[in-house]
Design a protein around this motif. Structure first.
Motif, PDB file in Angstrom:
ATOM      1  N   ALA A 254      48.241  17.541  10.352  1.00  0.00           N
ATOM      2  CA  ALA A 254      48.467  18.948  10.681  1.00  0.00           C
ATOM      3  C   ALA A 254      47.922  19.888   9.608  1.00  0.00           C
ATOM      4  N   ASP A 255      47.405  19.339   8.504  1.00  0.00           N
ATOM      5  CA  ASP A 255      46.977  20.212   7.413  1.00  0.00           C
ATOM      6  C   ASP A 255      45.776  21.062   7.832  1.00  0.00           C
ATOM      7  N   PRO A 256      45.815  22.374   7.530  1.00  0.00           N
ATOM      8  CA  PRO A 256      44.717  23.276   7.920  1.00  0.00           C
ATOM      9  C   PRO A 256      43.370  22.876   7.313  1.00  0.00           C
ATOM     10  N   PHE A 257      43.396  22.035   6.290  1.00  0.00           N
ATOM     11  CA  PHE A 257      42.153  21.612   5.660  1.00  0.00           C
ATOM     12  C   PHE A 257      41.213  20.942   6.670  1.00  0.00           C
ATOM     13  N   HIS A 258      41.788  20.205   7.617  1.00  0.00           N
ATOM     14  CA  HIS A 258      40.948  19.437   8.551  1.00  0.00           C
ATOM     15  C   HIS A 258      40.007  20.320   9.364  1.00  0.00           C
ATOM     16  N   ALA A 259      40.389  21.569   9.552  1.00  0.00           N
ATOM     17  CA  ALA A 259      39.528  22.482  10.308  1.00  0.00           C
ATOM     18  C   ALA A 259      38.187  22.699   9.599  1.00  0.00           C
ATOM     19  N   TYR A 260      38.141  22.423   8.302  1.00  0.00           N
ATOM     20  CA  TYR A 260      36.934  22.698   7.518  1.00  0.00           C
ATOM     21  C   TYR A 260      36.182  21.447   7.088  1.00  0.00           C
TER      22      TYR A 260
END
Ligand code: NAI
Length: 765
Positions: A254-260
């Motif tokens: 769920a970490d927002p990092f994965h979007a990048y």
């Protein structure tokens, strides 16, 4: 609490060798081991030649005992702290820990410098006793210069073990210790990698070029001007996918990092072709030397080809908020990157840190940001950031909602406070024994003040003189307030400390002012400035109370001379001091020549006679030698052997104050000295030496003129001195002043001053 008297470091690579050097810099013996038999010894040798230097003094290298882990593990038996800095592999690290169990003494602390492996994993399967003595100490590269140390305590780690390592790292190694949770990337890299990755991916998405990206991300956000693409060039492009993958593996889905974490074909291609940054054939920026030229080029993110570097001609709004508010592509880029980085930071409390101040400190010291993320949020308003995130359909972190219209930091009754997760404000505690002028300034008014300086009461009868001018350059206003301060301190205080919290103590006299006066031929005014400085520094030296100078960063020219007139100096270990006047075609005119002669005559370990000290001072001043640490400053006698050195920047004022109070008891001002100088024969000798350099092309024509004036002062020849006719301090000051005045009228000197002011570079005329 057990004191750390000897340290062991395992792994003599980039980090281990650098950590060992910093322990040696602290004067503490250290064992450095590597699996490769001669790696540790070679690392020490290499460090002796490296620039920037890992050692503060070459002598420190002697405190390192190199060895290898196959034959010399027993050298660790009497170490109180063992730092593991070997290859980033769990199995190899664990195998080493098992071997450590057979040699280390009871109660010694073991720590890992790992950047990515959780502490819980590192200690898995190891004994309860080992886990109790184990923690993570994450240094930043290079270990001497980066002030951040992230420390992670495991569930089983003994409180005393953490306390001992933290205290030692703070006081002896000079680190700012930030407690982190056992989470991937700890604080600085967790946020830093997110920030870099978001800045790169958004640049591709929004059609932003690297020059534009770095111009927006650098200065306007208080981030070093390398911005993000310049920073990647510096650390190496090849590291990017590596770091990204390891983060992807460690962070929850769920970490927002994965979007990048997108694959970037251009970056992949650059790495494959050897364009890995400054260490490779070039990076996002390069210097193209094809055809014998030297063209600055940049990688176009849109075309995937190098092209001449462009000046990012951006009319950026002055205020950060205005920059983020616009709806052009540059503003949208700025907001996409910073908005989400700030949101990510807000999510890291309590995920990675207990409070916002820890996160800000980690980003300031680990990534050299001028402001931490929460300081940036305060500039924008938490409610404003939250609203803008919501408008973009992005999640709003709880902490931002909690803050609402409030700021994360405030000053209450002179105390700095931060907003806690409980919604209340809490005092920001300084580590024990730390005294900051910034805190005193929040809670009190100056005793004296003008446009360039201020005098503060720092408690226990000690006053603190602070430069406040631009770059802390010395000017007539500083001299005037210093003169006044001497009278005030004599009446109402016991001692004076000269200290400030700028990044540089003082870069020297205000040359702009000097050049302006010279351009209108205001010679009497210039002579008056020189005379006033001499008089003020003399009054400081003979004041009826002890004076302690406390520099950090640059202390050049007049900034060095003021230290030479103090009874004692307590210097930050990272003090860079010297008499650099010759570089701008002048000589020290505020008593610098005189005080250096006195020092080398009385404290220098030189052969007998009047000549050796004169030669030594001539060499030091004529070549504008700058000591690159407090330790080197002692070798050059810019500092006395009895002067103190403080490793931690935050502890400098407290240490200087303690030193001043020590001197208060039975204080007697120094007695004026007379100096026997060798006279004209010495002058001729020194000039001949410079003539030799001139012939070899190692000195310029104007160097010869300046050195001639310096030789007249140092030999005493300019005042007809000889060994039977000693000169008084007053004679020497007059001599300095007259030769200074001769040089300042010289067109070649003025050309040098102009060059420094305009380009920052010395002119070799
Ligand atoms: P490096 O590759 O420069 O040095 C590692 C050294 O350890 C080599 O000299 C190698 O011969 C030695 N070594 C390998 N296995 C060994 C063993 N079993 N026993 C003894 N020595 C052994 O690596 P670097 O960059 O110094 O990294 C070391 C540790 O520090 C890693 O855990 C890394 O994640 C961490 N770190 C690295 C930073 C950096 O900027 N390079 C920053 C912060 C942490």
């Amino acid at each position: 609490m057990a004191e750390i008297r000897k340290v062991g470091v395992i792994g003599a690579g980039v980090m281990g060798a650098g950590i060992a050097a910093q322990v040696a810099n602290a004067g503490v013996p250290v064992v450095l081991l590597d699996v490769v038999p001669d790696a540790a010894a070679k690392a020490v040798e290499k460090m002796l030649k490296a620039d920037p230097a890992p050692f503060m003094s070459k002598r420190a290298a002697r405190l390192i005992t190199p060895g290898n882990t196959e034959e010399n593990l027993d050298l660790l038996a009497d170490c109180d702290w063992i730092v593991e800095a070997i290859i980033e592999r769990l199995d190899v690290k664990q195998a080493l820990y098992a071997r450590l169990e057979t040699v280390r003494k009871a109660g010694s602390v073991v720590s890992s410098n790992t950047s990515t492996i959780p502490l819980a994993k590192l200690t898995e399967g190891l004994s309860q006793g080992f886990a109790g003595d184990f923690c993570i100490t994450h240094f930043f590269n290079p270990p001497r210069y980066m002030r951040l140390l992230e420390v992670v305590k495991g569930e089983k780690t003994r409180a005393e073990a953490i306390e001992a390592v933290s205290r030692f790292s703070d006081v002896r190694l000079g680190k700012s210790v930030v407690a982190c949770k056992d989470r991937p990337g700890f604080i600085a890299n967790r946020l830093g990698v997110f920030w870099i990755q978001s800045a790169v991916v958004e640049a591709f998405d929004l059609g932003i070029e690297v020059e534009e990206a770095d111009a927006v991300i650098g200065k306007p956000m208080g981030i070093p001007k390398t911005g993000v693409f310049g920073l990647i060039d510096l650390v190496g492009l090849d590291l990017m996918p590596h770091v990204m993958e390891s983060m992807v593996g460690l962070l929850p889905p769920a970490d927002p990092f994965h979007a990048y974490t997108r694959d970037l074909p251009l970056v992949r291609r650059m790495i494959a072709d050897g364009y890995t940054g400054r260490k490779g054939k070039g990076g996002f920026y390069r210097i193209n030397k094809a055809g014998g030229g030297k063209v600055k080029e940049a990688m176009s993110l849109s075309s995937g080809d190098y092209r001449p570097q462009r000046k990012a001609d951006l009319e950026l709004p002055k205020k950060l908020k205005a920059l983020l508010s616009g709806d052009d592509r540059i503003s949208r880029y700025a907001w996409r990157v910073l908005g989400q980085t700030l949101a990510y930071a807000a999510m890291l409390v309590p995920e990675a840190a207990d409070d916002v101040a820890s996160i800000d400190e980690a980003m300031r010291l680990g990534y050299n940001w001028k402001y931490g993320p929460f300081e940036l949020i305060d500039q924008l308003g938490a409610a404003w950031v939250a609203e803008k995130l919501a408008k973009d359909g992005l999640p709003v972190p709880e902490l931002l909602t909690l803050a609402g219209e409030r700021s994360f930091y405030r000053v209450d009754n002179g105390r700095r406070q931060q907003l806690g997760r409980d919604g209340a404000y809490h005092d920001i505690a300084r580590p024990e024994g730390v005294l900051m002028l910034a805190d005193i300034k929040l809670a009190s008014q100056p005793i004296l003040k003008n446009g360039s300086a201020a005098l503060w009461d720092v408690g226990d009868g000690v006053a603190c003189f602070e430069f406040t001018s631009k770059m802390n350059a010395l000017d007539p206003e500083i001299m005037a307030l210093l003169g006044k301060s001497i009278k005030t301190v004599a009446k109402s205080f016991k001692a004076l400390v000269i200290y400030n919290e700028g990044s540089n103590f003082s870069a020297g006299a205000n040359l702009g002012l000097a050049l302006f006066a010279a351009n209108i031929a205001a010679w009497p005014e210039i002579e008056q400035i020189v005379a006033a400085g001499q008089e003020t520094y003399r009054a400081l030296k003979y004041a009826p109370f002890p004076v302690v100078g406390a520099p950090s960063g640059l202390a050049l020219g007049g900034g060095c001379e003021i230290l030479l007139h103090c009874d004692a100096v307590q210097a930050h270990a990272e003090t860079y001091t010297g008499l650099v006047e010759c570089g701008v075609g002048l000589i020290p005119g505020w008593g610098g020549c005189k005080e250096m002669l006195v020092r080398w005559s009385t404290l220098g370990k030189l052969p007998k006679g009047p000549m050796p000290p004169v030669i030594k001072v001539f060499e030091t001043i004529s070549t504008a030698t700058v000591a690159k640490s407090a330790a080197e400053a002692k070798e050059l006698l810019f500092l006395k052997p009895t002067d103190g050195v403080t490793m931690n920047r935050y502890r400098l004022l407290a240490d200087a104050k303690a030193k001043a109070l020590e001197l208060v008891k039975d204080y007697v001002p120094p007695t004026p000295v007379e100096l026997s100088l060798p006279g004209d024969s010495a002058r001729v000798g020194m000039e001949m030496a410079v003539d030799g350099f001139l012939r070899l092309g190692k000195a310029t024509k104007h160097d010869r003129v300046v050195a001639g004036a310096l030789a007249e002062v140092l030999s005493g020849a300019g005042a007809n001195a000889d060994a039977t006719r000693p000169l008084s301090e007053k004679d020497l000051l007059e001599l300095e002043r007259s030769r200074f005045m001769r040089l300042v009228r010289h067109p070649a000197t003025l050309a040098r001053i102009e060059s420094i002011l305009e380009t920052g570079k010395p002119l070799r005329n």
